[in-house]
Design an enzyme around this catalytic site. Structure first.
Site, PDB file in Angstrom:
ATOM      1  N   ASN A 176     -43.493 -33.116  12.698  1.00  0.00           N
ATOM      2  CA  ASN A 176     -42.340 -32.982  13.593  1.00  0.00           C
ATOM      3  C   ASN A 176     -41.984 -34.314  14.256  1.00  0.00           C
ATOM      4  OD1 ASN A 176     -41.751 -30.214  13.212  1.00  0.00           O
ATOM      5  ND2 ASN A 176     -43.497 -29.658  14.491  1.00  0.00           N
TER       6      ASN A 176
ATOM      7  N   HIS B  81     -40.528 -25.400   4.963  1.00  0.00           N
ATOM      8  CA  HIS B  81     -41.719 -24.559   5.104  1.00  0.00           C
ATOM      9  C   HIS B  81     -42.078 -23.884   3.784  1.00  0.00           C
ATOM     10  CE1 HIS B  81     -40.182 -24.909   9.279  1.00  0.00           C
ATOM     11  NE2 HIS B  81     -41.476 -25.045   9.527  1.00  0.00           N
TER      12      HIS B  81
ATOM     13  N   GLY C 215     -43.207 -25.980  15.888  1.00  0.00           N
ATOM     14  CA  GLY C 215     -42.503 -26.974  16.688  1.00  0.00           C
ATOM     15  C   GLY C 215     -43.396 -27.994  17.354  1.00  0.00           C
TER      16      GLY C 215
ATOM     17  N   ASP D  46     -35.204 -23.161   4.040  1.00  0.00           N
ATOM     18  CA  ASP D  46     -34.990 -24.363   4.842  1.00  0.00           C
ATOM     19  C   ASP D  46     -35.455 -25.625   4.132  1.00  0.00           C
ATOM     20  OD1 ASP D  46     -37.750 -24.222   5.023  1.00  0.00           O
ATOM     21  OD2 ASP D  46     -37.795 -23.743   7.157  1.00  0.00           O
TER      22      ASP D  46
ATOM     23  N   SER E 284     -46.025 -25.613  12.577  1.00  0.00           N
ATOM     24  CA  SER E 284     -45.563 -24.440  11.832  1.00  0.00           C
ATOM     25  C   SER E 284     -46.145 -24.363  10.425  1.00  0.00           C
ATOM     26  CB  SER E 284     -44.032 -24.440  11.759  1.00  0.00           C
ATOM     27  OG  SER E 284     -43.551 -25.647  11.175  1.00  0.00           O
TER      28      SER E 284
END
Length: 228
Positions: A119, A205, A91, A202, A54
């Site tokens: 991730n 990002h 993801g 969040d 991402s």
């Protein structure tokens, strides 16, 4: 005299045919040169492929704000014959990337920028598994085209899973870069991670401004490759 009168028309007939053939050949040569020039122009355009998650995809932002698009803008401003392909997938883990790498390499790639692992770290994937997957991706790229220039994007994670895990995760990237003789972006999120105003709500990002800094982090390593 009669023979001379017969020869003259024949001479002019042959002359005009020869001229016609020459003109036709000249046109064919020009057409051939144009086709060759077009083919050479197509061959001159090289491909930079960003293979990541991402962060590369620019999650939460317009695609034109993601750092691969900013790199394309930089390249275009310099008149360089490179096309950027954003193969970021939100993801994505190193295992998932390993599974789709063959499909991505269906196109010719001159510069391959590998941005995976974040991730894995956030999910606590065993370090050796992350290392093996990244190595497998690098191996696949080299097998497909040994001349592809590979750049590995270094990553770090918060200390949620303990200092040992975080330290071990951080060392995966410089070690792989050295072992495989590939270029390394020391830390893709340098001067972005942990800075609230450069990250979305969040806290993970980057914002559009954060992506600009990431683009600069990438460009510092990429520039010597595309301008040499």
């Amino acid at each position: 005299m009669r023979n001379l009168m017969l020869i003259c028309p024949m001479f002019f007939f042959i002359f005009f045919i020869s001229c016609g053939d020459s003109a036709q050949k000249e046109k064919e040569n020009e057409a051939g040169e144009e086709t060759t020039s077009e083919n050479n122009a197509e061959k001159e355009t090289k491909t930079i492929l960003f293979f990541g998650n991402s962060l590369t995809a620019g999650m939460g932002l317009d695609p034109d704000e993601a750092f691969p698009a900013l790199i394309q803008q930089k390249i275009d401003s310099l008149g360089l014959d490179y096309e950027v392909v954003n193969a970021g997938l939100s993801g994505e883990t190193t295992a998932a990337g390993r599974n789709r790498i063959d499909w991505v390499l269906n196109q010719n790639v001159d510069v391959f920028i590998l941005e995976l692992g974040a991730n894995d770290g956030l999910r606590g994937v065993p370090l050796e598994e992350t290392r093996k997957n990244l190595q497998a991706i690098i191996d696949t790229v080299k097998e497909e085209n040994p001349d592809t220039e590979i750049i590995l994007a270094g990553m770090q994670i918060p200390p949620n899973l303990g200092q040992d895990y975080g330290a071990g995760f951080r060392t995966i990237f410089p070690e792989l870069a050295e072992e495989n003789n590939v270029k390394l972006i020391p830390f893709l999120l340098d001067n972005v991670a942990g800075i609230p105003e450069l990250n979305q709500q969040d806290g993970i990002h980057p914002t559009a401004e954060g992506q600009k800094i990431m683009a600069q982090n990438v460009w510092e390593v990429l520039e010597p490759i595309v301008t040499e």
